[in-house]
Design a protein around this motif. Sequence first.
Motif: not given
Length: 407
Positions: A292-308
């Motif tokens: 779940l931690l790995v999944g959460g990091i993936g979510i953060m990564n995709i959201m940062l890309v989405s913001v950009t």
Amino acid sequence: MDVREPLSAAIRALKANKLRSALTTLGIIIGVAAVIVVVSLVQGLKTSVLKQVERAGSQTIFIRPVFPMDMPFAEYTKIKNKDMTLDEMRRLARSVPQITQVTPLFFNGTEVKAEGRSANVNLIMTDETYLELNSIALVAGRNFVPSDLRLGNKVAIIGPRVIEKLGLKGNPLGRLISTPTLSLEIIGVLEEQGAQLGNDPDQNILIPLTTGMAQLTEVQRRQLFFQARVDPRLSADDGAELVEESLRRIKGLRGTEPSGFKVFSPKQITGIISGITGTITAVAGGMVSIALLVGGIGIMNIMLVSVTERTREIGVRKAVGAKRRDVMLQFLIEAAFLCIMGGALGVGLGFILGAAIGKALLGTMGSVPVWALVSALAVPAGIGLLFGLYPAAKASKLDPIEALRYE
């Protein structure tokens, strides 16, 4: 701001990047599915074991020798008397009037053959009281009688799976089956009980204790298991305490001298099983939290890309009056929605895998408690909010003028 608007925007963003969204939620899906599978199997195991205890009844006490895994090896080597013999059980039954029945047991895995086919089975050496004490019925034939034990008759009562494995067609009574050391006549067939983890009682073969003991070594003959039923007027816990005290006297143990046997009441067994299953669940939960931690990091990564990727969109929204909290809420909802979707898919996958594995190992599908289902959706949502907080805050702090200039 109306929550429906950012939710609709989140769904559109997910549809626009389906593969990326699926890969992003993979960690959440695996983690949640693992939780559901583990909980399902643990509940199935607990139910399976408790069913066996219930079959024996609330007044049945279990007595067995100690094993090295019961304690540190240094302590195990200090125990002088690790025997559990038939003579000791007879003396126990005579010295404790509250004991109404004692059943001896010795378990052994072996191979049996019949009519050119072979099968691995559980061989149980016992007496005529075993079936009654464990509430097991016969669908055909007869139980052991005292003369079978007295004469060491080579007879057997077999489970339905044994008949299936050996391909015995028609009436099996009177047919012969053979182990590496014995030729046995089938005199009875057990009712179907259902498979359980590590044990399938439907492939049990019961033989008279005296018949089996003749094939054992001297050490094995002194390592018997026993079931003892106590008077209903006495609680099983009190009965277990009384049995332990009496056995210590019979064995000549003094003071705090360690005993070479274990005595369990149904309540104690239930407590042990609950403790074991609770520990398994906790350990599995800790391991799953990594996924779940790995999944959460993936979510953060995709959201940062989405913001950009959506910098200009954010600039336009701010230029027409959107406040920081509006932008922040939009991205938080997107992150939470991604995780909830992953959690829902994980629950579905977990149910399918849990049912398949449970059926194969336990012969039944374990239930999943409501708390596990709620956690399977609530925890991913919390992870989405936690790991989506930084990208959402970053998006909300963008300067609208700079955002509109972004290419």
